[in-house]
Enzyme design. Sequence first.
Site, PDB file in Angstrom:
ATOM      1  CG  ASN A   1     -13.311  23.397  30.806  1.00 55.46           C
ATOM      2  OD1 ASN A   1     -13.437  24.266  30.029  1.00 55.46           O
ATOM      3  ND2 ASN A   1     -12.193  23.505  31.932  1.00 55.46           N
TER       4      ASN A   1
ATOM      5  CG  HIS B   1     -17.141  25.793  31.569  1.00 53.18           C
ATOM      6  ND1 HIS B   1     -16.853  26.167  32.595  1.00 53.18           N
ATOM      7  CD2 HIS B   1     -16.480  26.012  30.259  1.00 53.18           C
ATOM      8  CE1 HIS B   1     -15.310  26.498  32.294  1.00 53.18           C
ATOM      9  NE2 HIS B   1     -15.378  26.511  31.069  1.00 53.18           N
TER      10      HIS B   1
ATOM     11  CB  CYS C   1     -16.624  30.095  35.555  1.00 49.47           C
ATOM     12  SG  CYS C   1     -16.843  31.867  35.263  1.00 49.47           S
TER      13      CYS C   1
END
Length: 298
Positions: free
Chosen positions: A246, A206, A237
């Site tokens: 991502n 990420h 997240c």
Amino acid sequence: MTRIRIVEVGPRDGLQNEPRTVPLDTKVELVERLAGAGLPAVEAGAFVSPKWVPQMADTAALLARLRRRPGVSYPVLVPNAKGLEAALAAGVEEIAVFGAASESFSQRNINCSIAESLERFRPVAAQALAAGVRVRGYVSCVLGCPYEGEVDPGRVAEVAARLIDLGCYEVSLGDTIGVGTPARARALVRRVAGAVPVERLALHFHDTWGQAVANILACLETGVTVVDSAVAGLGGCPYARGASGNVATEDVLYLLHGLGLETGVDLDSVARTGEWISAALTRPNGSKAGHAWMARQA
């Protein structure tokens, strides 16, 4: 020429935390566009509880409508036996199971310890393999945890090895909150490669601190040839405040093609898909390379 395999995770990992419901038509078109761009693997969805992940509730319907391209895999996330049953009924050929390298994250994310999660996956993996379905493993929080801070690389190696023992053909190492740096990321992969052959490892970074592309470049030096990414940098997240999505597929492609590495993926098609899905979701496009590419085409 070295070939790098890109695993596109946008339709699942990228969309699962979107606050507004994404129409099924949009999801189907997204998966088909990405497969049409030459991506060899497009993670299509997840058979998880719609109570906890409502965005994935229509995965079976998506798979039923999908025009599957020969040579493209469409893996789905499966957390338990019930999810596997639904996945098999939908005719999937590959599933993914999801573990963590952090005890705190495991408890808060799936309400069990790391050891308990791996035991849960054992019968799931065995049944999938018996049905001729391939199994891929994920390990989250490999470079940091929102609750524990730094994570012991030895623990990451142990979890990865356990997933291989369960029958996973590959294990993806996830920097879930995006705190990794190139030196730490490279050292981690080398440590895990002592327990799992490097050719069975993948990178899943990420971009919270803007280091994902640099981390990938550093880890390519270890011999890893599989990279997870999400078109337009979709995702994030929910357990890490401020965590962005991502690494963008467009950014990864621009890096790899600039290094002279082969991917078989058309950057123009992916960039256009990134612009389209960002507009459909009414959110900014998270790919710098995608922005630049589209500006050059205008």
